[in-house]
Structures are given as structure tokens and as C-alpha cells.
Enzyme design. Structure first.
Site, mmCIF file in Angstrom:
data_model
loop_
_atom_site.group_PDB
_atom_site.id
_atom_site.type_symbol
_atom_site.label_atom_id
_atom_site.label_comp_id
_atom_site.label_asym_id
_atom_site.label_seq_id
_atom_site.Cartn_x
_atom_site.Cartn_y
_atom_site.Cartn_z
ATOM 1 N N THR A 1 -7.825 2.821 -2.761
ATOM 2 C CA THR A 1 -6.796 1.789 -2.564
ATOM 3 C C THR A 1 -7.496 0.428 -2.514
ATOM 4 O OG1 THR A 1 -6.862 2.269 -0.183
ATOM 5 C CG2 THR A 1 -5.097 3.283 -1.464
ATOM 6 N N LYS B 1 -12.361 8.320 0.780
ATOM 7 C CA LYS B 1 -11.848 6.986 0.528
ATOM 8 C C LYS B 1 -11.402 6.380 1.834
ATOM 9 C CE LYS B 1 -8.198 5.517 0.315
ATOM 10 N NZ LYS B 1 -7.353 4.766 1.345
ATOM 11 N N THR C 1 -10.592 10.521 9.550
ATOM 12 C CA THR C 1 -10.229 9.177 9.120
ATOM 13 C C THR C 1 -10.133 9.150 7.610
ATOM 14 O OG1 THR C 1 -10.877 6.864 9.112
ATOM 15 C CG2 THR C 1 -12.645 8.445 9.114
ATOM 16 N N GLU D 1 -13.068 -3.213 4.560
ATOM 17 C CA GLU D 1 -12.395 -4.426 4.114
ATOM 18 C C GLU D 1 -12.977 -5.678 4.759
ATOM 19 O OE1 GLU D 1 -7.980 -2.446 3.336
ATOM 20 O OE2 GLU D 1 -8.357 -3.593 5.157
ATOM 21 N N ASN E 1 -5.420 -8.202 4.482
ATOM 22 C CA ASN E 1 -4.402 -7.417 5.177
ATOM 23 C C ASN E 1 -3.126 -8.193 5.430
ATOM 24 O OD1 ASN E 1 -5.391 -4.563 6.010
ATOM 25 N ND2 ASN E 1 -7.172 -5.889 6.212
ATOM 26 N N SER F 1 2.371 -7.218 -0.430
ATOM 27 C CA SER F 1 2.905 -8.115 -1.453
ATOM 28 C C SER F 1 1.919 -8.285 -2.612
ATOM 29 C CB SER F 1 3.229 -9.478 -0.844
ATOM 30 O OG SER F 1 2.110 -10.033 -0.198
#
Length: 385
Positions: A148, A170, A181, A261, A380, A385
Site C-alpha cells: 500500500t 507488508k 502486525t 511511513e 496520513n 483522498s
């Protein structure tokens, strides 16, 4: 370096059209046997996605012929219809492989709250079945199809005495595990009894996947599965199997930490000298999840006061007059007082080690974490969107 490394496994990753970008988004991992032993651990979040509920159900038999995984949608909070979609996906895989739906686990990842485009999923299963292969390239395609916000596929292998383990994982955000996780599929060609495999997986995940904490968010979809084909003909001891599963899980968790991230720091938080291991884990998590600690680390600021504040919030036995805080090898706080100038601790590099010694007992644990950066907030804030 893939799930196809052990004997008895094929995999595929295809672009089914679940993601509007046209990227790979559906993976299939098949155990060709001769055995089909399996085990799994799942999120403890009370809001569980449909594929988690399904896979927990089918794994009561401790047997799997295949796992189908998709990215581009979590199929979480989608009600009975979402569960029916998961069931239909398993049935489709069962149809093309000639097995029963109860032999198929399902995993999904992506945005919560939207149903999957089932025509794309169904056609994707056909495409994945046609592409199944036991090559490294096929394993890499499967590992890529589940991504993702990850920047790269995460794969690893580990070798035992006459048997092997392969796997992929992932995950880049919403990482604060409880028994598992993200998504991970492990494969082994060892001969393993179901109870032994289950116990070994739980022991391995407890000290690896369950010790990664990026942002305090426990996913609705967390799943770690292990499939055993028995194709090597070798039956390892429970201890050796646990060691090899732990080794590959450690490798994958380090890759997850490195690709989290927005991360600019890889942070290891070790709590030692605790009365119990549970205390050590709890304190490590409290520090790892504290935003003031994480932002200080992003700024390379050796502000031990934030660490002291965070550990003091923990529901664990602490005597501040005995606590020692060591940051990148520099003992900054000892016995309730500053010990050395905080500027002596250099945090400008990517790797940061925080050690909190409670000096109360002999138990210890390490939590792997990251900092909190501008990029994490930006990514995040715009995820849906």
C-alpha cells in the site's frame, strides 16, 4: 528471497484492477504439499476486517492449501456483505485450485470502509492462478501485490538443518501490533505437526512482529500466516523451528521498520532491569508511542526529559531513584538526576538506541520504532483522498 524458496510452493502477483493505478494488487500463494499444515496469528483489535474473521475461522482446521491477498481495499467495516465478498473470494480460489473454500485463507489491506470491486477480484484470481510459478520472480510479484504505502517489497529467507523458510511482509503505517502486525505470509518445507507449528509461530511473533510499534495504530487487518508443505521430508525439533521462524521474522520486521511511513530514524528502545517482561514491553511501548519523544528524535534532540516523562506514565513498577536513561551510549539520567550534558549524545544519524534501565529485576525487552516526521503527517492526512 521469497515465499517460493522452500519446496512445495508457488506464487503469483497480478494487476486485477482493484487499484485504479493499474499496479499489482492481488497475490496468490499455493501450498502444493504433500502436507498442508498451517497456523496464524491475528490482530487483537476488536474491529476486525472480514478477511480476518474468515481466516480465523478456516484456520481452526490448522490446514491451508492457499492464501489469496489483495491490496487496494481493507474490506473492513463492510458488514455482512463484506464477509460474503471474502467468502466468495475464497470460493473462487477453491474453484480454480480444485480444493474447498475452507482450505483458503484471505487477507486484504487498504482503505477501511469500502467494499471491494468483486468482478476485478474474481478475474484477478483467474489471472493469478494462470501465473502461478515456483520462481523467485513469482514470489516477488506476490510480495509486491500486497503493498500500500510501502516503498518496496519486503522478503526474506532462513535456513534450518535440511529445511527452509521463506516469506514476505507488508506494512508501513498503522503499525502497533498485538500478536501480529500488517500482513505476512511465511512458508516452510519442514514436516511439522499442527500444534508444534502454531506454538512456534506464536513464540516467534511475540518477540518480533509484536515488538514493532511505529505509530500506536493496531490495524483491523493484521495477519501473519505460516504454511508448511513437508516437502523437505525433514521434521525439525520445536526449538529449531521456532529459532528459524524467529530469524526470518526478525529480518522482515527490520525491513518494516526501515520502510515505515515518513521515517527518518530507526529507533530501538530497550527496557532492562524490569521486574517482569510485561513491564519491560509496556514501558517500551509507552516511550515508542509518545509524540513528544518521537518529534524530539525527528529533530535529533537528545531530550531525555521527554523519555523520563513517558516512562513515568506507564502502569508498571518504577522507582525513579534507580532509573537510568542511556541514549546512543551516553548515560544522560541516573537516579532521578541529570548525569551528563545532553549534547554529548549524538542523534544526527539514522540509528538511535534508547536504553532505560530500571535496576529492579532481570527482565528486558526491545521495542522497534521510528520518529514522527513532517512526511508522516502529510502522508496520513491525505490517505483517503
Amino acid at each position: 528471497m521469497s515465499v517460493t524458496a522452500p519446496a512445495g510452493f508457488r506464487a503469483a502477483g497480478v494487476a486485477a484492477g482493484i487499484k485504479p493505478t493499474g499496479a499489482l494488487d492481488l497475490a496468490l500463494v499455493v501450498n502444493d504439499g504433500p502436507r498442508h499444515t498451517a497456523a496464524g496469528v491475528f490482530t487483537t483489535n476488536k474491529v476486525k476486517a472480514a478477511p480476518v474473521l474468515w481466516s480465523q475461522q478456516v484456520l481452526q482446521e490448522r490446514s491451508l492449501h492457499a492464501v489469496v491477498l489483495n491490496s487496494g481495499g481493507a474490506n473492513a467495516c463492510t458488514g455482512p456483505e463484506g464477509f460474503q465478498d471474502t467468502h466468495a473470494t475464497a470460493e473462487k480460489v477453491a474453484e480454480v485450485l480444485g480444493v474447498g473454500a475452507i482450505d483458503v485463507a484471505v487477507c486484504s489491506t487498504g482503505l477501511i470502509g469500502e467494499r471491494l470491486p468483486m468482478p476485478a477480484v474474481v478475474s484477478g484470481v483467474d489471472g493469478a492462478a494462470a501465473a502461478l510459478a515456483g520462481t523467485a520472480e513469482a514470489g516477488t510479484a506476490a510480495a509486491t501485490a500486497v503493498l500500500t504505502t510501502d516503498s518496496k517489497a519486503k522478503q526474506a529467507t532462513a535456513a534450518g538443518n535440511g529445511f527452509g523458510v521463506g516469506g514476505f511482509a507488508k506494512g508501513a503505517g498503522m503499525l502497533a501490533p498485538n500478536m501480529a502486525t500488517m500482513l505476512s505470509v511465511l512458508t516452510t518445507d519442514a514436516v511439522v505437526e499442527p500444534d508444534v507449528l502454531d506454538t512456534a509461530l506464536r513464540a516467534a511473533t511475540r518477540t518480533t512482529f509484536d515488538r514493532l510499534d511505529v505509530d500506536g495504530g493496531t490495524s483491523t487487518n493484521d495477519t501473519v500466516l505460516v504454511l508448511a508443505s513437508g516437502a523437505s521430508g525433514v521434521e525439525p525439533s520445536a526449538a529449531e523451528l521456532t529459532d528459524v521462524l524467529t530469524a526470518i521474522s526478525t529480518d522482515l520486521v527490520r525491513q518494516l521498520q526501515a520502510d515505515a511511513e515518513g521515517a527518518t530514524k530507526a529507533v530501538d528502545i530497550t527496557v532492562r532491569g524490569a521486574r517482569t517482561e510485561d513491564d519491560a514491553v509496556h514501558i517500551g511501548r509507552i516511550i515508542a508511542e509518545d509524540n513528544l519523544v518521537k518529534t524530539a528524535l525527528f529533530g535529533s534532540d537528545p531530550n531525555w526529559g521527554r523519555i523520563a516523562m513517558a516512562l513515568g506514565r506507564a502502569q508498571a513498577e518504577i522507582d525513579v531513584s534507580r532509573v537510568e536513561i542511556i541514549t546512543n551510549g551516553v548515560s544522560l539520567f541516573v537516579g532521578g538526576l541529570p548525569n551528563r550534558d545532553r549534547g554529548e549524545a549524538d542523534l544526527t544519524g539514522r540509528d538511535i538506541e534508547i536504553v532505560v534501565d530500571l535496576h529492579l529485576g532481570d527482565q528486558a525487552a526491545t521495542i522497534l520504532s521510528t520518529d514522527l516526521s513532517h512526511d508522516y503527517v502529510e502522508e496520513n492526512s491525505a490517505y483517503s483522498s
